[in-house]
Design a protein around this motif. Structure first.
Motif, mmCIF file in Angstrom:
data_model
loop_
_atom_site.group_PDB
_atom_site.id
_atom_site.type_symbol
_atom_site.label_atom_id
_atom_site.label_comp_id
_atom_site.label_asym_id
_atom_site.label_seq_id
_atom_site.Cartn_x
_atom_site.Cartn_y
_atom_site.Cartn_z
ATOM 1 N N ILE A 1 51.907 42.847 39.625
ATOM 2 C CA ILE A 1 52.792 41.711 39.891
ATOM 3 C C ILE A 1 53.887 41.626 38.818
ATOM 4 O O ILE A 1 54.531 40.581 38.683
ATOM 5 N N LYS A 2 54.080 42.717 38.115
ATOM 6 C CA LYS A 2 55.093 42.739 37.063
ATOM 7 C C LYS A 2 56.463 42.422 37.662
ATOM 8 O O LYS A 2 56.863 42.991 38.678
ATOM 9 N N GLY A 3 57.164 41.492 37.026
ATOM 10 C CA GLY A 3 58.496 41.114 37.473
ATOM 11 C C GLY A 3 58.512 40.062 38.572
ATOM 12 O O GLY A 3 59.578 39.589 38.951
ATOM 13 N N LEU A 4 57.344 39.721 39.110
ATOM 14 C CA LEU A 4 57.283 38.704 40.160
ATOM 15 C C LEU A 4 57.094 37.321 39.544
ATOM 16 O O LEU A 4 56.488 37.180 38.484
ATOM 17 N N ASP A 5 57.598 36.317 40.202
ATOM 18 C CA ASP A 5 57.400 34.926 39.789
ATOM 19 C C ASP A 5 55.936 34.571 40.064
ATOM 20 O O ASP A 5 55.497 34.592 41.221
ATOM 21 N N LYS A 6 55.189 34.255 39.026
ATOM 22 C CA LYS A 6 53.753 33.994 39.198
ATOM 23 C C LYS A 6 53.499 32.763 40.054
ATOM 24 O O LYS A 6 52.493 32.687 40.748
ATOM 25 N N ALA A 7 54.416 31.811 40.027
ATOM 26 C CA ALA A 7 54.262 30.639 40.895
ATOM 27 C C ALA A 7 54.363 31.055 42.364
ATOM 28 O O ALA A 7 53.611 30.565 43.209
ATOM 29 N N GLU A 8 55.259 31.976 42.669
ATOM 30 C CA GLU A 8 55.375 32.481 44.040
ATOM 31 C C GLU A 8 54.158 33.304 44.427
ATOM 32 O O GLU A 8 53.697 33.249 45.567
ATOM 33 N N VAL A 9 53.626 34.070 43.461
ATOM 34 C CA VAL A 9 52.408 34.850 43.715
ATOM 35 C C VAL A 9 51.248 33.904 44.022
ATOM 36 O O VAL A 9 50.517 34.097 45.003
ATOM 37 N N LEU A 10 51.081 32.872 43.200
ATOM 38 C CA LEU A 10 50.003 31.912 43.416
ATOM 39 C C LEU A 10 50.135 31.243 44.779
ATOM 40 O O LEU A 10 49.163 31.120 45.519
ATOM 41 N N LYS A 11 51.341 30.821 45.132
ATOM 42 C CA LYS A 11 51.541 30.183 46.439
ATOM 43 C C LYS A 11 51.232 31.147 47.576
ATOM 44 O O LYS A 11 50.591 30.774 48.566
ATOM 45 N N ALA A 12 51.663 32.390 47.460
ATOM 46 C CA ALA A 12 51.390 33.372 48.511
ATOM 47 C C ALA A 12 49.894 33.605 48.672
ATOM 48 O O ALA A 12 49.382 33.675 49.800
ATOM 49 N N LEU A 13 49.181 33.711 47.552
ATOM 50 C CA LEU A 13 47.729 33.903 47.618
ATOM 51 C C LEU A 13 47.052 32.668 48.209
ATOM 52 O O LEU A 13 46.125 32.780 49.020
ATOM 53 N N TYR A 14 47.515 31.489 47.807
ATOM 54 C CA TYR A 14 46.967 30.242 48.352
ATOM 55 C C TYR A 14 47.192 30.179 49.870
ATOM 56 O O TYR A 14 46.270 29.896 50.629
ATOM 57 N N ASP A 15 48.421 30.436 50.281
ATOM 58 C CA ASP A 15 48.746 30.357 51.711
ATOM 59 C C ASP A 15 47.939 31.344 52.551
ATOM 60 O O ASP A 15 47.642 31.074 53.711
ATOM 61 N N SER A 16 47.585 32.483 51.971
ATOM 62 C CA SER A 16 46.851 33.513 52.710
ATOM 63 C C SER A 16 45.339 33.361 52.614
ATOM 64 O O SER A 16 44.607 34.101 53.251
ATOM 65 N N SER A 17 44.889 32.428 51.800
ATOM 66 C CA SER A 17 43.461 32.198 51.644
ATOM 67 C C SER A 17 42.974 31.219 52.708
ATOM 68 O O SER A 17 43.739 30.786 53.577
ATOM 69 N N HIS A 18 41.694 30.883 52.629
ATOM 70 C CA HIS A 18 41.128 29.930 53.581
ATOM 71 C C HIS A 18 40.214 28.964 52.854
ATOM 72 O O HIS A 18 39.768 29.223 51.744
ATOM 73 N N VAL A 19 39.957 27.857 53.477
ATOM 74 C CA VAL A 19 39.062 26.853 52.908
ATOM 75 C C VAL A 19 37.641 27.391 52.931
ATOM 76 O O VAL A 19 37.218 27.985 53.925
ATOM 77 N N GLN A 20 36.927 27.176 51.851
ATOM 78 C CA GLN A 20 35.553 27.650 51.728
ATOM 79 C C GLN A 20 34.620 26.454 51.601
ATOM 80 O O GLN A 20 34.888 25.541 50.818
ATOM 81 N N GLY A 21 33.545 26.457 52.336
ATOM 82 C CA GLY A 21 32.515 25.423 52.215
ATOM 83 C C GLY A 21 33.052 24.013 52.415
ATOM 84 O O GLY A 21 33.768 23.738 53.368
ATOM 85 N N TYR B 1 39.105 28.201 42.728
ATOM 86 C CA TYR B 1 39.454 27.549 43.986
ATOM 87 C C TYR B 1 40.696 26.708 43.729
ATOM 88 O O TYR B 1 40.885 26.192 42.637
ATOM 89 N N LEU B 2 41.529 26.561 44.721
ATOM 90 C CA LEU B 2 42.686 25.689 44.618
ATOM 91 C C LEU B 2 42.708 24.822 45.865
ATOM 92 O O LEU B 2 42.913 25.321 46.977
ATOM 93 N N TYR B 3 42.434 23.534 45.676
ATOM 94 C CA TYR B 3 42.362 22.571 46.776
ATOM 95 C C TYR B 3 41.490 23.077 47.912
ATOM 96 O O TYR B 3 41.850 23.037 49.083
ATOM 97 N N GLY B 4 40.322 23.584 47.530
ATOM 98 C CA GLY B 4 39.332 24.017 48.507
ATOM 99 C C GLY B 4 39.487 25.435 49.016
ATOM 100 O O GLY B 4 38.598 25.959 49.666
ATOM 101 N N ARG B 5 40.605 26.072 48.710
ATOM 102 C CA ARG B 5 40.808 27.460 49.147
ATOM 103 C C ARG B 5 40.333 28.401 48.050
ATOM 104 O O ARG B 5 40.623 28.209 46.879
ATOM 105 N N ILE B 6 39.648 29.443 48.448
ATOM 106 C CA ILE B 6 39.056 30.371 47.502
ATOM 107 C C ILE B 6 40.090 31.414 47.063
ATOM 108 O O ILE B 6 40.745 32.035 47.882
ATOM 109 N N LEU B 7 40.255 31.547 45.737
ATOM 110 C CA LEU B 7 41.225 32.498 45.197
ATOM 111 C C LEU B 7 40.552 33.520 44.275
ATOM 112 O O LEU B 7 40.685 34.716 44.466
#
Length: 115
Positions: free
Chosen positions: A29-49, A78-84
């Motif tokens: 993820i070198k050179g990428l905005d980590k906030a955008e990386v986190l959001k992308a991972l969050y958006d692609s994750s799912h709620v667990q339990g 976890y971020l707001y119930g989504r598993i990261l």
């Protein structure tokens, strides 16, 4: 994991195995905005339990919200119930736990549009 005779068995915890196959375990993820990386991972994750009980402030997670979260730490279990289960402290992160719970190649797919 131990077998009945006390010896280690299987490939439990092997860092090079992924669903029984060898796989590189780091995503660059070198050179990428980590906030955008986190959001992308969050958006692609799912709620667990019981994570569906956690509410997102202001109804949605934004890049700016992720930027604020990253000021307080870079490991997200976890971020707001989504598993990261990712540590964004460096220029790469280990995707194995994210993919274990979100599917094969899910981390790379999540951030592919950022590159």
């Amino acid at each position: 994991r131990l077998s009945g005779n006390g010896r280690a068995c299987g490939n439990v915890g092997s860092p090079k195995l992924y669903f029984g196959k060898e796989k590189t375990s780091m995503i660059d993820i070198k050179g990428l905005d980590k906030a955008e990386v986190l959001k992308a991972l969050y958006d692609s994750s799912h709620v667990q339990g019981m994570g569906f009980l956690q509410t997102v402030p202001e109804g949605t997670v934004t890049v700016q919200h992720c930027r604020e979260l990253l000021k307080h730490g870079t490991y997200f279990d976890y971020l707001y119930g989504r598993i990261l289960k990712v540590d964004l402290s460096g220029d790469e992160f280990d995707e194995r736990l994210y993919e274990r719970d979100n599917g094969r190649d899910s981390a790379a797919r999540a951030i592919s549009f950022l590159k």
